[in-house]
Design a protein around this motif. Structure first.
Motif, PDB file in Angstrom:
ATOM      1  N   ILE A 148      -3.344 -38.936  -3.084  1.00 19.02           N
ATOM      2  CA  ILE A 148      -4.630 -38.691  -2.429  1.00 19.02           C
ATOM      3  C   ILE A 148      -5.517 -37.844  -3.336  1.00 19.02           C
ATOM      4  N   ARG A 149      -4.939 -36.813  -3.938  1.00 22.96           N
ATOM      5  CA  ARG A 149      -5.693 -35.909  -4.817  1.00 22.96           C
ATOM      6  C   ARG A 149      -6.220 -36.634  -6.050  1.00 22.96           C
ATOM      7  N   GLU A 150      -5.506 -37.661  -6.488  1.00 24.27           N
ATOM      8  CA  GLU A 150      -5.867 -38.414  -7.693  1.00 24.27           C
ATOM      9  C   GLU A 150      -7.247 -39.079  -7.580  1.00 24.27           C
ATOM     10  N   TRP A 151      -7.701 -39.383  -6.363  1.00 24.02           N
ATOM     11  CA  TRP A 151      -9.003 -40.041  -6.193  1.00 24.02           C
ATOM     12  C   TRP A 151     -10.149 -39.162  -6.668  1.00 24.02           C
ATOM     13  N   ARG A 152     -10.081 -37.860  -6.459  1.00 23.76           N
ATOM     14  CA  ARG A 152     -11.113 -36.932  -6.939  1.00 23.76           C
ATOM     15  C   ARG A 152     -10.470 -35.584  -7.222  1.00 23.76           C
ATOM     16  N   LYS A 153     -10.013 -35.380  -8.456  1.00 21.04           N
ATOM     17  CA  LYS A 153      -9.448 -34.083  -8.820  1.00 21.04           C
ATOM     18  C   LYS A 153     -10.572 -33.057  -8.869  1.00 21.04           C
ATOM     19  N   PRO A 154     -10.285 -31.778  -8.607  1.00 24.20           N
ATOM     20  CA  PRO A 154     -11.344 -30.768  -8.659  1.00 24.20           C
ATOM     21  C   PRO A 154     -11.899 -30.643 -10.073  1.00 24.20           C
ATOM     22  N   GLU A 155     -13.228 -30.668 -10.177  1.00 25.83           N
ATOM     23  CA  GLU A 155     -13.836 -30.564 -11.496  1.00 25.83           C
ATOM     24  C   GLU A 155     -14.271 -29.125 -11.748  1.00 25.83           C
ATOM     25  N   PRO A 156     -14.314 -28.682 -13.020  1.00 26.18           N
ATOM     26  CA  PRO A 156     -14.493 -27.261 -13.312  1.00 26.18           C
ATOM     27  C   PRO A 156     -15.928 -26.727 -13.223  1.00 26.18           C
ATOM     28  N   TYR A 157     -16.943 -27.580 -13.099  1.00 28.49           N
ATOM     29  CA  TYR A 157     -18.320 -27.090 -13.126  1.00 28.49           C
ATOM     30  C   TYR A 157     -18.844 -26.733 -11.743  1.00 28.49           C
ATOM     31  N   LYS A 158     -18.667 -27.617 -10.781  1.00 28.66           N
ATOM     32  CA  LYS A 158     -19.114 -27.318  -9.417  1.00 28.66           C
ATOM     33  C   LYS A 158     -17.952 -27.078  -8.457  1.00 28.66           C
ATOM     34  N   GLY A 159     -16.732 -27.402  -8.878  1.00 21.71           N
ATOM     35  CA  GLY A 159     -15.557 -27.198  -8.036  1.00 21.71           C
ATOM     36  C   GLY A 159     -15.367 -28.273  -6.986  1.00 21.71           C
ATOM     37  N   LYS A 160     -16.111 -29.389  -7.102  1.00 23.63           N
ATOM     38  CA  LYS A 160     -15.998 -30.461  -6.125  1.00 23.63           C
ATOM     39  C   LYS A 160     -14.713 -31.250  -6.342  1.00 23.63           C
ATOM     40  N   GLY A 161     -14.167 -31.774  -5.256  1.00 23.80           N
ATOM     41  CA  GLY A 161     -12.986 -32.613  -5.357  1.00 23.80           C
ATOM     42  C   GLY A 161     -11.948 -32.261  -4.307  1.00 23.80           C
ATOM     43  N   ILE A 162     -10.769 -32.863  -4.451  1.00 24.76           N
ATOM     44  CA  ILE A 162      -9.652 -32.629  -3.522  1.00 24.76           C
ATOM     45  C   ILE A 162      -8.673 -31.695  -4.217  1.00 24.76           C
ATOM     46  N   ARG A 163      -8.364 -30.576  -3.570  1.00 22.74           N
ATOM     47  CA  ARG A 163      -7.429 -29.603  -4.140  1.00 22.74           C
ATOM     48  C   ARG A 163      -6.382 -29.229  -3.109  1.00 22.74           C
ATOM     49  N   TYR A 164      -5.255 -28.725  -3.616  1.00 24.12           N
ATOM     50  CA  TYR A 164      -4.232 -28.198  -2.727  1.00 24.12           C
ATOM     51  C   TYR A 164      -4.751 -26.913  -2.114  1.00 24.12           C
ATOM     52  N   LYS A 165      -4.345 -26.620  -0.881  1.00 22.78           N
ATOM     53  CA  LYS A 165      -4.791 -25.394  -0.231  1.00 22.78           C
ATOM     54  C   LYS A 165      -4.292 -24.194  -1.031  1.00 22.78           C
ATOM     55  N   GLY A 166      -5.212 -23.300  -1.372  1.00 24.00           N
ATOM     56  CA  GLY A 166      -4.867 -22.116  -2.142  1.00 24.00           C
ATOM     57  C   GLY A 166      -4.866 -22.329  -3.642  1.00 24.00           C
ATOM     58  N   GLU A 167      -5.157 -23.543  -4.104  1.00 26.88           N
ATOM     59  CA  GLU A 167      -5.170 -23.821  -5.540  1.00 26.88           C
ATOM     60  C   GLU A 167      -6.396 -23.179  -6.189  1.00 26.88           C
ATOM     61  N   PHE A 168      -6.199 -22.557  -7.346  1.00 28.19           N
ATOM     62  CA  PHE A 168      -7.304 -21.950  -8.077  1.00 28.19           C
ATOM     63  C   PHE A 168      -7.826 -22.959  -9.091  1.00 28.19           C
ATOM     64  N   VAL A 169      -9.129 -23.195  -9.060  1.00 26.43           N
ATOM     65  CA  VAL A 169      -9.760 -24.094 -10.020  1.00 26.43           C
ATOM     66  C   VAL A 169     -10.567 -23.242 -10.989  1.00 26.43           C
ATOM     67  N   PHE A 170     -10.194 -23.297 -12.266  1.00 26.50           N
ATOM     68  CA  PHE A 170     -10.887 -22.511 -13.282  1.00 26.50           C
ATOM     69  C   PHE A 170     -12.299 -23.060 -13.439  1.00 26.50           C
ATOM     70  N   ARG A 171     -13.293 -22.218 -13.220  1.00 24.87           N
ATOM     71  CA  ARG A 171     -14.692 -22.639 -13.269  1.00 24.87           C
ATOM     72  C   ARG A 171     -15.273 -22.396 -14.661  1.00 24.87           C
ATOM     73  N   LYS A 172     -16.107 -23.340 -15.100  1.00 30.32           N
ATOM     74  CA  LYS A 172     -16.766 -23.227 -16.393  1.00 30.32           C
ATOM     75  C   LYS A 172     -18.261 -23.038 -16.167  1.00 30.32           C
ATOM     76  N   GLU A 173     -18.893 -22.426 -17.148  1.00 34.14           N
ATOM     77  CA  GLU A 173     -20.340 -22.249 -17.082  1.00 34.14           C
ATOM     78  C   GLU A 173     -20.997 -23.486 -17.677  1.00 34.14           C
ATOM     79  N   GLY A 174     -22.119 -23.891 -17.100  1.00 31.22           N
ATOM     80  CA  GLY A 174     -22.829 -25.075 -17.583  1.00 31.22           C
ATOM     81  C   GLY A 174     -23.585 -24.783 -18.868  1.00 31.22           C
ATOM     82  N   LYS A 175     -24.382 -25.785 -19.308  1.00 32.55           N
ATOM     83  CA  LYS A 175     -25.158 -25.629 -20.531  1.00 32.55           C
ATOM     84  C   LYS A 175     -26.253 -24.587 -20.354  1.00 32.55           C
ATOM     85  N   LYS A 176     -26.541 -23.866 -21.403  1.00 33.66           N
ATOM     86  CA  LYS A 176     -27.634 -22.881 -21.391  1.00 33.66           C
ATOM     87  C   LYS A 176     -28.884 -23.565 -21.905  1.00 33.66           C
ATOM     88  N   LYS A 177     -30.047 -23.164 -21.350  1.00 35.64           N
ATOM     89  CA  LYS A 177     -31.292 -23.737 -21.851  1.00 35.64           C
ATOM     90  C   LYS A 177     -31.857 -22.906 -22.946  1.00 35.64           C
TER      91      LYS A 177
END
Length: 177
Positions: A148-177
């Motif tokens: 089920i999680r394979e359909w949309r793994k959590p992505e690091p920029y906005k954190g959207k997706g399917i994650r396990y409860k309590g799972e930490f998703v390492f967030r990245k900063e986007g491009k700078k202007k």
């Protein structure tokens, strides 16, 4: 010496185990499960406990010793308490709902994903952003959750997706202007 393998697996009340050859069958309130061990270990049931011992001192026998003990312990846990995995869905418009024996997922794709639930596992969606997978087979519960999680793994920029409860998703900063 295997620290895990040395411990006997205790059988709680209402659970019975029987050994025939290399196959252990455990019966409990939630059902029946069995495990077939390799020829590198010996399995015995005595005093309301299952004991696993290695045959010989080879590396493979020692590897199978701890693994077989863990497999038998998982059988006992499965037939008494069962296993449970919880998934969280995060993202605008991302939803899940049960339709009969299939899970309908809206994950930002051009179509809804229909996931057919296999036998031996129960899937519920108490909230549109929460999915709970339960069963007596730990491997099957984990595999269904991973599928089920394979359909949309959590992505690091906005954190959207399917994650396990309590799972930490390492967030990245986007491009700078």
């Amino acid at each position: 010496m295997s620290r895990i393998g040395k411990k006997p697996v205790d059988l709680p009340g209402g659970v019975s185990a029987s050994v025939s050859g290399q196959t252990v069958e455990v019966k409990g309130p939630k059902g029946t499960r069995s495990f077939t061990a390799t020829d590198d270990v010996t399995i015995t049931v005595e005093d309301n406990a299952v004991t696993i011992t290695p045959r010989g001192k080879s590396k493979r026998a020692r590897q199978q010793w701890g693994m077989s003990r863990t497999q038998v312990a998982n059988l006992v846990t499965g037939v008494t308490e069962g296993f449970k995995k919880e998934l969280e869905i995060q993202g605008v418009g991302y939803r899940a709902q049960m339709q009969g024996n299939s899970l309908k997922l809206a994950l930002g794709l051009s179509h809804d994903v229909i996931f057919d639930v296999p036998q031996g596992v129960t899937v519920t969606a108490p909230k549109p952003t929460e999915v709970i997978i339960e069963g007596i087979d730990e491997q099957l519960v984990g595999q269904v959750a991973a599928n089920i999680r394979e359909w949309r793994k959590p992505e690091p920029y906005k954190g959207k997706g399917i994650r396990y409860k309590g799972e930490f998703v390492f967030r990245k900063e986007g491009k700078k202007k």
